[in-house]
Design a protein around this motif. Structure first.
Motif, PDB file in Angstrom:
ATOM      1  N   GLN A   1      47.762 -46.555  25.983  1.00  0.00           N
ATOM      2  CA  GLN A   1      48.006 -46.066  24.638  1.00  0.00           C
ATOM      3  C   GLN A   1      46.719 -46.019  23.842  1.00  0.00           C
ATOM      4  O   GLN A   1      45.793 -46.770  24.101  1.00  0.00           O
ATOM      5  N   VAL A   2      46.679 -45.134  22.879  1.00  0.00           N
ATOM      6  CA  VAL A   2      45.544 -45.014  21.972  1.00  0.00           C
ATOM      7  C   VAL A   2      46.059 -45.201  20.551  1.00  0.00           C
ATOM      8  O   VAL A   2      47.055 -44.584  20.167  1.00  0.00           O
ATOM      9  N   ARG A   3      45.414 -46.064  19.808  1.00  0.00           N
ATOM     10  CA  ARG A   3      45.771 -46.277  18.400  1.00  0.00           C
ATOM     11  C   ARG A   3      44.568 -45.971  17.526  1.00  0.00           C
ATOM     12  O   ARG A   3      43.435 -46.299  17.863  1.00  0.00           O
ATOM     13  N   LEU A   4      44.852 -45.334  16.383  1.00  0.00           N
ATOM     14  CA  LEU A   4      43.823 -45.077  15.382  1.00  0.00           C
ATOM     15  C   LEU A   4      44.159 -45.915  14.163  1.00  0.00           C
ATOM     16  O   LEU A   4      45.269 -45.820  13.624  1.00  0.00           O
ATOM     17  N   VAL A   5      43.209 -46.730  13.738  1.00  0.00           N
ATOM     18  CA  VAL A   5      43.432 -47.637  12.609  1.00  0.00           C
ATOM     19  C   VAL A   5      42.515 -47.227  11.466  1.00  0.00           C
ATOM     20  O   VAL A   5      41.293 -47.212  11.618  1.00  0.00           O
ATOM     21  N   ASN A  27      43.050 -47.476  25.617  1.00  0.00           N
ATOM     22  CA  ASN A  27      42.458 -46.998  26.865  1.00  0.00           C
ATOM     23  C   ASN A  27      41.797 -45.629  26.666  1.00  0.00           C
ATOM     24  O   ASN A  27      42.208 -44.625  27.237  1.00  0.00           O
ATOM     25  N   ILE A  28      40.738 -45.634  25.868  1.00  0.00           N
ATOM     26  CA  ILE A  28      40.048 -44.383  25.556  1.00  0.00           C
ATOM     27  C   ILE A  28      38.985 -44.097  26.598  1.00  0.00           C
ATOM     28  O   ILE A  28      38.131 -44.950  26.865  1.00  0.00           O
ATOM     29  N   ILE A 102      42.664 -43.179  29.547  1.00  0.00           N
ATOM     30  CA  ILE A 102      42.804 -43.637  30.931  1.00  0.00           C
ATOM     31  C   ILE A 102      44.266 -43.995  31.147  1.00  0.00           C
ATOM     32  O   ILE A 102      44.766 -44.959  30.580  1.00  0.00           O
ATOM     33  N   ALA A 103      44.948 -43.199  31.950  1.00  0.00           N
ATOM     34  CA  ALA A 103      46.385 -43.385  32.154  1.00  0.00           C
ATOM     35  C   ALA A 103      46.687 -44.277  33.352  1.00  0.00           C
ATOM     36  O   ALA A 103      47.816 -44.758  33.494  1.00  0.00           O
ATOM     37  N   GLY A 104      45.711 -44.482  34.184  1.00  0.00           N
ATOM     38  CA  GLY A 104      45.895 -45.313  35.361  1.00  0.00           C
ATOM     39  C   GLY A 104      44.638 -45.273  36.194  1.00  0.00           C
ATOM     40  O   GLY A 104      43.635 -44.688  35.793  1.00  0.00           O
ATOM     41  N   ALA A 105      44.687 -45.881  37.363  1.00  0.00           N
ATOM     42  CA  ALA A 105      43.514 -45.912  38.226  1.00  0.00           C
ATOM     43  C   ALA A 105      43.158 -44.491  38.647  1.00  0.00           C
ATOM     44  O   ALA A 105      43.911 -43.847  39.385  1.00  0.00           O
ATOM     45  N   PHE A 108      43.547 -39.581  34.301  1.00  0.00           N
ATOM     46  CA  PHE A 108      43.132 -39.333  32.927  1.00  0.00           C
ATOM     47  C   PHE A 108      44.100 -38.351  32.282  1.00  0.00           C
ATOM     48  O   PHE A 108      44.544 -37.400  32.911  1.00  0.00           O
ATOM     49  N   SER A 109      44.402 -38.610  31.020  1.00  0.00           N
ATOM     50  CA  SER A 109      45.387 -37.785  30.333  1.00  0.00           C
ATOM     51  C   SER A 109      44.868 -37.361  28.970  1.00  0.00           C
ATOM     52  O   SER A 109      44.478 -38.214  28.166  1.00  0.00           O
ATOM     53  N   PRO A 110      44.834 -36.059  28.690  1.00  0.00           N
ATOM     54  CA  PRO A 110      44.394 -35.603  27.370  1.00  0.00           C
ATOM     55  C   PRO A 110      45.480 -35.856  26.330  1.00  0.00           C
ATOM     56  O   PRO A 110      46.667 -35.926  26.662  1.00  0.00           O
ATOM     57  N   GLY A 111      45.063 -35.979  25.089  1.00  0.00           N
ATOM     58  CA  GLY A 111      46.034 -36.197  24.032  1.00  0.00           C
ATOM     59  C   GLY A 111      45.458 -35.937  22.659  1.00  0.00           C
ATOM     60  O   GLY A 111      44.244 -35.817  22.490  1.00  0.00           O
ATOM     61  N   ASP A 112      46.351 -35.827  21.704  1.00  0.00           N
ATOM     62  CA  ASP A 112      46.000 -35.648  20.299  1.00  0.00           C
ATOM     63  C   ASP A 112      46.644 -36.799  19.535  1.00  0.00           C
ATOM     64  O   ASP A 112      47.868 -36.953  19.578  1.00  0.00           O
ATOM     65  N   TYR A 113      45.825 -37.590  18.861  1.00  0.00           N
ATOM     66  CA  TYR A 113      46.312 -38.845  18.291  1.00  0.00           C
ATOM     67  C   TYR A 113      46.149 -38.858  16.777  1.00  0.00           C
ATOM     68  O   TYR A 113      45.198 -38.266  16.232  1.00  0.00           O
ATOM     69  N   TRP A 114      47.070 -39.571  16.120  1.00  0.00           N
ATOM     70  CA  TRP A 114      47.070 -39.663  14.658  1.00  0.00           C
ATOM     71  C   TRP A 114      47.146 -41.112  14.217  1.00  0.00           C
ATOM     72  O   TRP A 114      47.826 -41.933  14.845  1.00  0.00           O
ATOM     73  N   GLY A 115      46.475 -41.416  13.114  1.00  0.00           N
ATOM     74  CA  GLY A 115      46.627 -42.703  12.479  1.00  0.00           C
ATOM     75  C   GLY A 115      47.856 -42.724  11.590  1.00  0.00           C
ATOM     76  O   GLY A 115      48.547 -41.708  11.442  1.00  0.00           O
TER      77      GLY A 115
END
Length: 124
Positions: A1-5, A27-28, A102-105, A108-115
């Motif tokens: 997971q990716v979190r923006l704070v 996991n950026i 980083i989705a696993g060993a 890699f998974s692209p994504g768009d993330y929001w705070g």
């Protein structure tokens, strides 16, 4: 997971300044574009400023000359220095990042993330 704070919002009088900060956690693997959007009551979310990993920045016309975006690629952080604030800058400001996690060993998974958003209120 990716979190923006996010941090740094608040109440400021017209002509004042605020500095918003956003840090990416999790996991950026990489962040390509990172920046800020805002949404005022009754309006659609709009771009404020973004910066590519190359350093190229884009600003909304309404904030050019008053806001400055900066980022630290190694720390996955982005900042928005806002000067000469106006009542029309009042909105919830959201940090946004487009990148790869980083989705696993070896996965890699692209994504768009929001705070979660931080309130900026410009009022006397």
């Amino acid at each position: 997971q990716v979190r923006l704070v996010e941090s740094g919002g608040g109440l400021v009088p017209p002509g004042g300044s605020l500095r918003l900060s956003c840090a990416g956690h999790g996991n950026i693997f990489s962040i390509d574009r990172m920046g800020w959007f805002r949404q005022a009551p009754g309006k659609q979310r709009e771009l404020v400023a973004t910066m590519a990993s190359s350093g190229t920045s884009t600003y909304a016309d309404a904030v050019k000359g008053r806001f400055t975006i900066s980022r630290d690629n190694a720390k996955h952080t982005v900042h928005l220095q806002m000067n000469d604030l106006k009542p029309e800058d009042t909105a919830v400001y959201y940090c946004n990042a487009a990148g790869t996690r980083i989705a696993g060993a070896g996965v890699f998974s692209p994504g768009d993330y929001w705070g979660q958003g931080t309130q900026v209120t410009v009022s006397s």
